[in-house]
Design an enzyme around this catalytic site. Structure first.
Site, short mmCIF file in Angstrom:
data_model
loop_
_atom_site.label_atom_id
_atom_site.label_comp_id
_atom_site.label_asym_id
_atom_site.label_seq_id
_atom_site.Cartn_x
_atom_site.Cartn_y
_atom_site.Cartn_z
N SER A 141 0.84 -1.19 0.00
CA SER A 141 0.00 0.00 0.00
C SER A 141 0.88 1.25 0.00
O SER A 141 1.94 1.27 -0.64
CB SER A 141 -0.93 -0.06 1.23
OG SER A 141 -1.85 0.99 1.18
N LYS A 153 -5.06 3.37 -3.11
CA LYS A 153 -4.41 2.70 -1.97
C LYS A 153 -5.34 2.67 -0.76
O LYS A 153 -5.28 1.72 0.04
CB LYS A 153 -3.08 3.38 -1.63
CG LYS A 153 -2.01 3.25 -2.73
CD LYS A 153 -1.53 1.82 -2.97
CE LYS A 153 -0.26 1.79 -3.81
NZ LYS A 153 0.22 0.45 -4.15
P1 NAP Z 1 7.97 0.07 -9.81
O1 NAP Z 1 9.32 -0.51 -9.81
O2 NAP Z 1 7.55 0.86 -11.00
O3 NAP Z 1 6.91 -1.07 -9.51
C1 NAP Z 1 5.65 -1.15 -10.11
C2 NAP Z 1 5.54 -2.51 -10.77
O4 NAP Z 1 4.20 -2.73 -11.19
C3 NAP Z 1 6.45 -2.70 -11.98
O5 NAP Z 1 7.19 -3.87 -11.78
C4 NAP Z 1 5.48 -2.88 -13.16
O6 NAP Z 1 6.03 -3.83 -14.06
C5 NAP Z 1 4.24 -3.41 -12.45
N1 NAP Z 1 2.99 -3.07 -13.15
C6 NAP Z 1 2.55 -1.83 -13.48
N2 NAP Z 1 1.37 -1.93 -14.11
C7 NAP Z 1 1.05 -3.25 -14.17
C8 NAP Z 1 -0.05 -3.99 -14.67
N3 NAP Z 1 -1.08 -3.36 -15.27
N4 NAP Z 1 -0.05 -5.35 -14.55
C9 NAP Z 1 1.00 -5.98 -13.95
N5 NAP Z 1 2.06 -5.34 -13.44
C10 NAP Z 1 2.09 -3.98 -13.54
O7 NAP Z 1 7.76 1.06 -8.56
P2 NAP Z 1 8.12 1.02 -7.00
O8 NAP Z 1 8.35 2.45 -6.65
O9 NAP Z 1 9.11 -0.01 -6.67
O10 NAP Z 1 6.69 0.61 -6.36
C11 NAP Z 1 6.39 -0.71 -5.94
C12 NAP Z 1 5.18 -0.69 -5.01
O11 NAP Z 1 5.48 0.08 -3.84
C13 NAP Z 1 3.93 -0.06 -5.60
O12 NAP Z 1 2.80 -0.76 -5.14
C14 NAP Z 1 3.96 1.34 -5.04
O13 NAP Z 1 2.67 1.94 -5.01
C15 NAP Z 1 4.49 1.07 -3.66
N6 NAP Z 1 5.08 2.24 -2.99
C16 NAP Z 1 6.27 2.76 -3.43
C17 NAP Z 1 6.86 3.80 -2.75
C18 NAP Z 1 8.20 4.35 -3.16
O14 NAP Z 1 8.79 5.16 -2.44
N7 NAP Z 1 8.74 3.94 -4.29
C19 NAP Z 1 6.22 4.36 -1.63
C20 NAP Z 1 4.99 3.83 -1.22
C21 NAP Z 1 4.44 2.77 -1.90
P3 NAP Z 1 5.72 -3.82 -15.65
O15 NAP Z 1 6.07 -2.47 -16.16
O16 NAP Z 1 6.57 -4.95 -16.15
O17 NAP Z 1 4.26 -4.14 -15.79
#
Ligand code: NAP
Ligand code: COA
Length: 273
Positions: free
Chosen positions: A159, A177
């Site tokens: 989340s 979320k």
């Molecule tokens: P990320 O690397 O861009 O991760 C997102 C992933 O979702 C990618 O691997 C992408 O892969 C996949 N994805 C996107 N659309 C999709 C779809 N329609 N079907 C299947 N897969 C899909 O970003 P991240 O920053 O590490 O985030 C990971 C998680 O942590 C997310 O849930 C995000 O909301 C959460 N989060 C992140 C942060 C932060 O600081 N980064 C903070 C709070 C929460 P493909 O492109 O191969 O589909």
């Protein structure tokens, strides 16, 4: 492979289905679950992301021990699916069961995000993020239910903390979320009766991720870091460790929890510093 903070092989004989498992935070989580012994299916749209991540895990497995029977690192398998498409999700679940024999851990990390003010956000912009983050999580949980029920498995949703307060330019993700949190609590109550635990991790700002690249412009990065009571951005490793704990027997009575892993960041939002 980092230094182990958990007992070696604590997730041995488990099989995890990890959406978003090819990149970023959930890529790290998938890697950590494999490092803890689980076999992992990495699931997202891009087979290139997935195969690269699967290769890294499988190479670490080979490096650790030439005998695959005795290695404590699990095996990885890449399977492309868009979480918005229930038929692709069902095929990915079936392919994982065929490959590893079962699924007993589901991690929902697939997500989309971009900065956009509410007045500029189009219906499709809002809908796309809700479709991926919230409806995608539902699609996966729904498709995995029979298998999780059979194996008394568990779900871990990724989340955020954006919706605890009002976060400018994050209306779409905050709404999605908040829905993920509602889904987490509701399923914990409904599916707890089948022995299925449903929990979530709410990460704060995590360094070296796509999320941070998209959401935190470089000039304000330092200001945000100073707001974190622990004085640093989170590391992917911080989320990995929380995930391994929640997926392990050490958390066997934790159900319906949303564990904030943010160094105290959101609680300090009112701070004048
Ligand atoms: P990320 O690397 O861009 O991760 C997102 C992933 O979702 C990618 O691997 C992408 O892969 C996949 N994805 C996107 N659309 C999709 C779809 N329609 N079907 C299947 N897969 C899909 O970003 P991240 O920053 O590490 O985030 C990971 C998680 O942590 C997310 O849930 C995000 O909301 C959460 N989060 C992140 C942060 C932060 O600081 N980064 C903070 C709070 C929460 P493909 O492109 O191969 O589909
Ligand atoms: N600002 C405003 N609207 C935007 C936008 C932006 N930066 N990026 C996309 N949109 C809108 C599009 O304009 C479109 O709406 P429209 O039809 O009214 O024009 C809608 O969102 C869908 O965009 P599209 O590019 O077709 O979606 P997609 O399904 O190909 O990709 C995204 C989904 C937009 C979420 C894409 O950024 C993505 O794939 N993200 C995954 C990685 C990620 O976001 N990681 C961070 C996780 S925290």
């Amino acid at each position: 492979m980092g230094q182990l903070v958990f007992h070696q092989g604590i997730l041995k004989d488990h099989v995890a289905f990890v959406t978003g498992g090819g990149t970023g935070i959930t890529g790290g989580v998938a890697h950590a679950l494999a490092e803890a012994g689980a076999n992992v299916a990495l699931v997202s749209r891009s087979i290139e992301h997935l195969e690269t991540a699967a290769k890294a895990i499988n190479e670490a497995r080979v490096r650790e021990g030439s005998d695959p029977e005795s290695t404590s690192i699990g095996e990885a398998f890449a399977v492309a699916a868009d979480v918005r498409k229930p038929e692709e999700v069902e095929k990915a679940i079936a392919a994982t069961i065929e490959r590893f024999g079962k699924i007993d851990i589901v991690v929902n990390g697939a997500a989309g995000n971009f900065l956009c003010t509410a007045e500029e956000l189009s219906p499709n912009g809002f809908g796309t993020v809700v479709d991926i983050d919230l409806k995608g999580t539902f699609n996966i949980c729904r498709a995995a239910f029979a298998e999780l029920k059979k194996n008394r498995g568990q779900i871990l949703n990724i989340s955020a903390t954006l919706h605890y307060l009002g976060t400018p330019m994050q209306l779409h993700v905050s709404a999605a979320k908040a829905g993920v949190d509602a889904l987490t609590k509701n399923l914990a109550v409904e599916w707890g009766h089948y022995g299925i635990r449903v929990n979530a991790i709410a990460p704060g700002p995590i360094e070296d991720t796509e999320g941070i690249k998209r959401l935190v412009p470089e000039p304000i990065k330092e200001k945000i870091r100073q707001r974190v009571p622990l004085g640093r951005f989170g590391l992917i490793k911080d989320i990995e460790n929380a995930a391994v704990f929640l997926c392990s027997d050490a958390a066997s009575y934790i159900n319906g929890a949303i564990i904030v892993v943010d160094g105290g960041h959101w609680l300090a939002s009112n701070s004048l510093r």
